[in-house]
Design an enzyme around this catalytic site. Structure first.
Site, PDB file in Angstrom:
ATOM      1  CG  HIS A 173       0.886  -2.414  -5.822  1.00  0.00           C
ATOM      2  ND1 HIS A 173       1.372  -2.439  -4.528  1.00  0.00           N
ATOM      3  CD2 HIS A 173      -0.397  -2.853  -5.729  1.00  0.00           C
ATOM      4  CE1 HIS A 173       0.433  -2.873  -3.704  1.00  0.00           C
ATOM      5  NE2 HIS A 173      -0.653  -3.122  -4.412  1.00  0.00           N
TER       6      HIS A 173
ATOM      7  CG  HIS B 123      -5.212  -4.647  -6.785  1.00  0.00           C
ATOM      8  ND1 HIS B 123      -4.990  -5.755  -6.005  1.00  0.00           N
ATOM      9  CD2 HIS B 123      -4.546  -3.625  -6.190  1.00  0.00           C
ATOM     10  CE1 HIS B 123      -4.217  -5.409  -4.963  1.00  0.00           C
ATOM     11  NE2 HIS B 123      -3.933  -4.119  -5.063  1.00  0.00           N
ATOM     12  CG  LEU B 124      -4.693  -5.792 -14.202  1.00  0.00           C
ATOM     13  CD1 LEU B 124      -4.108  -6.320 -15.504  1.00  0.00           C
ATOM     14  CD2 LEU B 124      -5.058  -4.317 -14.347  1.00  0.00           C
ATOM     15  NE  ARG B 125     -10.175  -4.591  -8.138  1.00  0.00           N
ATOM     16  CZ  ARG B 125      -9.673  -4.456  -6.921  1.00  0.00           C
ATOM     17  NH1 ARG B 125      -9.138  -5.491  -6.288  1.00  0.00           N
ATOM     18  NH2 ARG B 125      -9.702  -3.286  -6.322  1.00  0.00           N
TER      19      ARG B 125
ATOM     20  CG  ASP C 289      -1.320  -5.598  -2.020  1.00  0.00           C
ATOM     21  OD1 ASP C 289      -0.946  -4.903  -1.068  1.00  0.00           O
ATOM     22  OD2 ASP C 289      -2.130  -5.211  -2.874  1.00  0.00           O
TER      23      ASP C 289
ATOM     24  CG  HIS D 232      -0.765  -4.243   2.303  1.00  0.00           C
ATOM     25  ND1 HIS D 232      -1.847  -3.871   1.551  1.00  0.00           N
ATOM     26  CD2 HIS D 232      -0.938  -3.667   3.514  1.00  0.00           C
ATOM     27  CE1 HIS D 232      -2.646  -3.106   2.289  1.00  0.00           C
ATOM     28  NE2 HIS D 232      -2.123  -2.969   3.488  1.00  0.00           N
TER      29      HIS D 232
ATOM     30  CG  HIS E 268       0.504   0.207  -0.790  1.00  0.00           C
ATOM     31  ND1 HIS E 268       0.711  -0.249   0.477  1.00  0.00           N
ATOM     32  CD2 HIS E 268      -0.280  -0.712  -1.409  1.00  0.00           C
ATOM     33  CE1 HIS E 268       0.083  -1.400   0.626  1.00  0.00           C
ATOM     34  NE2 HIS E 268      -0.522  -1.704  -0.495  1.00  0.00           N
TER      35      HIS E 268
ATOM     36  CG  ASP F 160      -2.705  -0.036  -4.169  1.00  0.00           C
ATOM     37  OD1 ASP F 160      -3.061  -1.133  -4.656  1.00  0.00           O
ATOM     38  OD2 ASP F 160      -2.940   0.283  -2.989  1.00  0.00           O
TER      39      ASP F 160
ATOM     40  CG  HIS G 254     -13.474  -0.907  -5.729  1.00  0.00           C
ATOM     41  ND1 HIS G 254     -13.489  -2.247  -5.401  1.00  0.00           N
ATOM     42  CD2 HIS G 254     -12.428  -0.362  -5.055  1.00  0.00           C
ATOM     43  CE1 HIS G 254     -12.493  -2.494  -4.554  1.00  0.00           C
ATOM     44  NE2 HIS G 254     -11.825  -1.380  -4.344  1.00  0.00           N
TER      45      HIS G 254
HETATM   46 ZN    ZN Z   1      -1.857  -3.266  -0.607  1.00  0.00          ZN
END
Ligand code: ZN
Lengths: 421, 317
Positions: A58, A60-62, A152, A179, A232, A305, A309
């Site tokens: 899980h 987030h590689l953006r 998600d 999620h 999560h 997760d 940012h």
């Molecule tokens: Zn999530």
């Protein structure tokens, strides 16, 4: 063919020597039993633990769309140094990963930047644009290389729509990751609902915003006899429900993140946006319930997760700051605390980070048997290091653990016999 | 100017009453008492803060509090500058951080900030060298209101807080006025009661050092003061209340309720009032109402706040 000989490493508490040839394991023998081959590269692993490469299911590689926060190259670099041989990337990119072309572009980028791994395993969207209205083309996404399905970022609120997502994903053998969040109960919330939120005036999300959706997913999974993986998990009520469901034989699996085991809502007393995450950090009672759940197997896997940012985005009053903690660099050290304090064993640690993730999402796993893929890393359980911005490989420096001292560090990492760290 | 007994004000900013010791509160109110006297004179202006500048930045509209600070500053001869979200480009999509830096560049001695974001004053204060006075941030805190309420009660109760009982009535959940008052009053030994429908109380209110009532008649028994809160009319649309006439029927403070209270119990309201909704019109104007006293207390208290924060550095701190 190049040979590699790693001697005196600790594999499940036994001192061993590992011989690798090319991309595979040749033998694992008690330390000192066989001499090092003459032509091999020799690595002294004395005092270090040998772990099979971990999976983070899980992240987030953006990329595409938010490369200023993180891109596939920097995300995989953080993974490599964090001990992860594979990461599963969520679909809330821009454009959304709801078509083969986006999946293919992501995989191409990973292949270009890290040809020997860490490997990227994309997760396809459940609905077009994550809007919760139309099903995404999951067949096409599976063909293009997606290994799971998830909305998600923008959870599917409508129960009937979610049922269709589960059914359609199962059509292609894909597990759906949810999620769990009731959008009406979670609306405009910025932390956990409790004494702290009510003292500092911030609208809080009640634990039932999560557990109600957990209950919904469990009941649907039982009704449809289909698997569901719950993302999560953060609170006691959810854990109690999952435990109940597992006892009934429902095909439910679940994950949690390091921060739910280590922090509580208290840290937000000063509007600390670095600790603003969704689901929010909960109460001490919830934290203790999460520890119990990793101990008894109610929670199947650890994930980060990972939600990087840019600094300027977090530098706002709490209502204006985005959710998320940048996790890949620190997760292994943070969860190692659970072995140190006796909550879980080293075997459980391997289960939570490698064996179960591989089993749930059908990913390759190194069991150190002859012929297995040589994916593993060396870990110094004693090394203390400071999680500074410079020490982080992710572009996102947003973590409440910044500048704290962690114990346990990845010292070297091989994937398919190639050293990547 | 106020006779100082070598009391050095230790705080750069006023973010919430929770940061003040009771001794500091008492010193602040003593100072306000002296300014209150000045406000009764024919010439209501003193040169105390001549040459100091005070920026009034109200990103959320409030004529009442802003005017009160403006009058307070002017009576102390400070230069006051007003910025508001409607009249300035400051808030047009600009981040609070950039707003802070813009304000800092104007080199004020004190910034008075009202903002809808919880923690906004703290956010600005952490980044600026000048004094920051929180004039209300989200649902979090409204320290100057709590201090002026305290000033009003102190006068009504002859400086005796202990053993007194106050009822706070209305939308507690979204009220920064209630939060700040509860913190200060309970520390002073006042028994605080709350009365509101369950939808307007925080979920964890049972952990607060207060007594909770649903029935207004019971809540009023033996109270020495009642503080009505302003009801935001949009609470009905957001599903927290049925039609407002029901709210008025159950929770509007009327003369009958006052019969339950101790003789001469005082009525407070931070204003502006919704007459007939949270307070009966005749009660707002009755002899035990302290609503207008709160307004003059507001000027005196804010003079004290500006004075203590603007002159702090002059004392070599
Ligand atoms: Zn999530």
């Amino acid at each position: 063919m190049k040979n590699l000989f790693i001697f005196n490493g600790l594999l499940r508490k036994k001192a061993v020597d590992i011989l690798v040839s090319g991309s595979t394991i040749v033998s694992v023998t008690p330390h000192g039993e066989v001499p090092a081959p003459e032509d091999a590269e020799i690595i002294d692993a004395t005092g270090l633990i040998v772990f099979p490469s971990f999976y983070d299911c899980h992240v987030h590689l953006r990329e595409p769309g938010f490369e200023y926060k993180e891109d596939i190259e920097s995300g995989l670099e953080a993974a490599a140094h964090g001990g992860f041989g594979g990461v599963m990337a969520m679909a809330n990119t821009k454009p959304t990963n709801d078509s083969a072309s986006v999946t293919e572009a992501m995989l191409q980028r990973a292949q270009q930047t890290w040809p020997n791994g860490p490997y990227l395993y994309p997760i396809g969207a459940a609905t077009i644009g994550l809007k919760g209205e139309e099903l995404a083309p999951m067949g096409e996404l599976a063909e293009a290389g997606c290994v799971a399905i998830s909305n998600d970022g923008v959870p599917v609120g409508g129960a009937e729509m979610f049922r269709h997502c589960m059914e359609y994903a199962a059509t292609f053998g894909l597990t759906i990751i949810d999620h769990c969040e009731d959008p009406t109960l979670a609306k405009d919330c910025h932390m956990n609902e409790g004494e702290i939120s009510e003292a500092i005036g911030v609208k809080g999300q009640p634990v039932v915003a999560e557990s109600m959706q957990v209950a919904r997913d469990i009941l649907l999974a039982e009704f449809l006899n289909l698997p569901v993986h719950l993302a999560h998990i953060s609170c006691k009520q959810s854990v109690d429900l999952i435990r109940w469901a597992k006892a009934r034989g429902v095909k439910v699996t679940a994950e949690t993140c390091p921060h739910y085991l280590l922090l509580t809502e208290k840290i937000l007393n000063n509007y600390s946006t670095a600790a603003k995450v969704n689901p929010p950090l909960r109460s001490e009672e919830d934290r203790l319930a999460m520890k119990e759940a990793i101990k008894d197997g109610t929670i199947d896997i650890f994930v980060t997760d990972h939600a990087p940012h840019a600094d300027h985005e977090k530098e706002h009053p709490i209502e204006g700051a985005p959710n998320g903690i940048s996790g890949l660099d620190s997760a292994v050290a943070l969860t190692w605390t659970q072995v140190e304090d006796g909550t879980i064993s080293e075997d459980d640690f391997i289960k939570l980070w490698a064996e179960k993730p591989a089993a749930i999402f059908k990913l390759p796993l190194n069991t150190f048997a002859e012929g297995d893929i040589a994916d593993f890393f060396l870990f110094d359980p004693k090394e203390e290091w400071k999680l500074t911005e410079d020490a982080m490989h992710s572009k996102g420096k947003n973590t409440p653990f910044l500048n704290t001292t962690l114990k346990g560090r990845v010292k070297a990492h091989w994937l398919g016999g190639t050293r990547i760290v | 100017m106020p006779q100082e007994k070598h009391f050095i004000w230790p705080h750069k900013d006023l973010l919430d009453v929770s940061q003040l010791s009771l001794e500091e509160v008492s010193h602040l109110l003593d100072t306000a008492e002296q300014f209150h006297e000045i406000n009764q004179r024919p010439v209501k202006k003193v040169p105390t803060l001549k040459g100091k500048s005070v920026v009034l930045f109200f990103a959320e509209p409030s004529t009442r509090t802003k005017t009160s600070f403006d009058v307070a500053g002017k009576r102390l001869s400070a230069d006051t500058f007003s910025l508001s979200s409607s009249s300035s480009s400051l808030t047009k999509g600009e981040s609070l951080k950039d707003t802070a830096l813009t304000l800092e560049a104007m080199n004020p001695d004190v910034i008075v900030l009202r903002h809808k974001a919880n923690g906004a004053a703290q956010f600005i204060a952490e980044r600026l060298d000048c004094a920051v006075v929180n004039a209300g941030d989200g649902c979090h805190a409204h320290p100057t209101q709590a201090l002026l309420d305290n000033f009003t009660l102190r006068r009504a109760w002859n400086n005796e807080y202990k053993g007194k009982t106050i009822l706070i009535l209305g939308d507690i959940k979204h009220s920064r006025v209630a939060r700040s008052n509860i913190n200060l009053l309970t520390r002073q030994g006042v028994k605080v009661r709350l009365c509101a429908p369950r939808t307007l109380l925080p979920h964890t209110v049972h952990t607060w050092p207060v007594e909770i009532f649903q029935d207004l008649n019971k809540a009023m028994e033996g109270v020495d003061a009642v503080m009505c809160l302003r009801l935001q009319l949009e609470r009905q649309q957001s599903g927290l209340l049925p039609d407002l006439s029901e709210y008025a029927r159950m929770y509007c403070l009327t003369a009958n309720h006052m019969d339950m209270a101790v003789e001469g119990a005082k009525i407070l309201h931070p204003g502006p009032m919704n007459r007939g909704l949270e307070i009966a019109s005749d009660l707002a104007d009755c002899k035990n109402s302290r609503v207008l006293n709160q307004v003059s207390a507001g000027v005196a208290t804010r003079m004290a706040i500006l004075y203590l924060h603007a002159t702090r550095k002059d004392k070599g701190v």
